[in-house]
Design a protein around this motif. Sequence first.
Motif, short mmCIF file in Angstrom:
data_model
loop_
_atom_site.label_atom_id
_atom_site.label_comp_id
_atom_site.label_asym_id
_atom_site.label_seq_id
_atom_site.Cartn_x
_atom_site.Cartn_y
_atom_site.Cartn_z
N LYS A 282 -9.13 36.20 3.10
CA LYS A 282 -10.02 35.58 4.09
C LYS A 282 -9.69 34.11 4.29
CE LYS A 282 -13.71 38.40 2.48
NZ LYS A 282 -15.02 38.39 1.87
N MET B 127 -16.28 35.63 15.25
CA MET B 127 -15.32 35.78 14.16
C MET B 127 -14.05 35.03 14.47
SD MET B 127 -13.89 39.58 14.78
CE MET B 127 -15.52 40.22 14.84
N PHE C 99 -9.99 39.71 12.20
CA PHE C 99 -10.48 40.99 11.70
C PHE C 99 -9.29 41.86 11.33
CE2 PHE C 99 -9.68 41.82 16.09
CZ PHE C 99 -9.53 43.18 16.27
N TYR D 205 -13.19 45.01 9.18
CA TYR D 205 -13.77 43.88 8.45
C TYR D 205 -13.38 42.58 9.13
CZ TYR D 205 -15.08 47.19 4.88
OH TYR D 205 -15.65 48.25 4.23
N ARG D 206 -14.28 41.61 9.08
CA ARG D 206 -14.07 40.37 9.82
C ARG D 206 -14.01 39.16 8.89
NH1 ARG D 206 -19.02 37.82 9.65
NH2 ARG D 206 -18.63 36.26 11.22
N GLY E 9 -17.88 42.86 17.37
CA GLY E 9 -17.26 41.55 17.21
C GLY E 9 -16.50 41.15 18.46
N CYS F 99 -13.22 38.73 19.31
CA CYS F 99 -12.13 38.00 18.67
C CYS F 99 -11.05 37.65 19.69
CB CYS F 99 -11.55 38.82 17.52
SG CYS F 99 -10.41 37.87 16.47
N PRO G 191 -5.94 42.38 15.60
CA PRO G 191 -6.22 42.48 14.16
C PRO G 191 -4.99 42.31 13.29
CG PRO G 191 -6.13 44.66 15.12
CD PRO G 191 -6.01 43.68 16.27
N ARG H 255 -18.92 45.93 7.73
CA ARG H 255 -17.90 46.43 8.65
C ARG H 255 -18.44 46.50 10.07
NH1 ARG H 255 -15.86 52.22 8.36
NH2 ARG H 255 -14.18 52.11 9.83
N CYS I 51 -14.69 46.07 17.90
CA CYS I 51 -14.27 44.69 18.10
C CYS I 51 -13.59 44.61 19.46
CB CYS I 51 -13.33 44.20 17.01
SG CYS I 51 -13.01 42.42 17.15
#
Length: 186
Positions: free
Chosen positions: A3, A124, A127, A132-133, A154, A156, A160, A173, A177
């Motif tokens: 992260k 975010m 992701f 998961y972000r 989400g 973004c 990803p 989760r 997105c």
Amino acid sequence: MTKAELRKTANARRKTLSQEEVAVYSQEMLHHFSSLDLSDVNTIHIFLPIAEKKEPDTFLFIDWLYLHHPHIKIIVPRADFDSALMTNYVYRGKDGLVKNLYNILEPGQGELHNGGIDIVIIPMLAFDKKGYRVGYGKGFYDRFLQKINTRKIGLCMFEPVEIITDVNEHDVRLDLCITPDRIYTF
């Protein structure tokens, strides 16, 4: 990637975006969002954009919702940085918004919303392909989402990564997105 690594990389990538690119990406995300079936939705929680951080312009989403789904109640968050919790307020327009100490727009006052929420639109930085972000690292949305049963969407700016390697039991989760290129379903 972890992260922390993703947060650093995504923040650096965002800084390179022009305001025109942010505007175009926001319009493309709205286009994808507008294809969703919202017929059974009564309440949407949506974050307000931090322009300086080049977040998607969610005011476009709010305006579109008012025009095409006027029955949907729009609620926006107000953050308490001492407790790291959010409260929700009914959105009544830009005039009632103020910037907090962190330059985040939020309702200065208004009608508190304690009822159900059908969809949460989540900010975010990045992701992964599992849904998961990575946010800014304060955990506001993870704590908020653990307490409610809602559809989690989400927004973004970027596609990803394969996997976030340090996901833990507190990470929530996403269901979907939306990026400028497409909608990812998890």
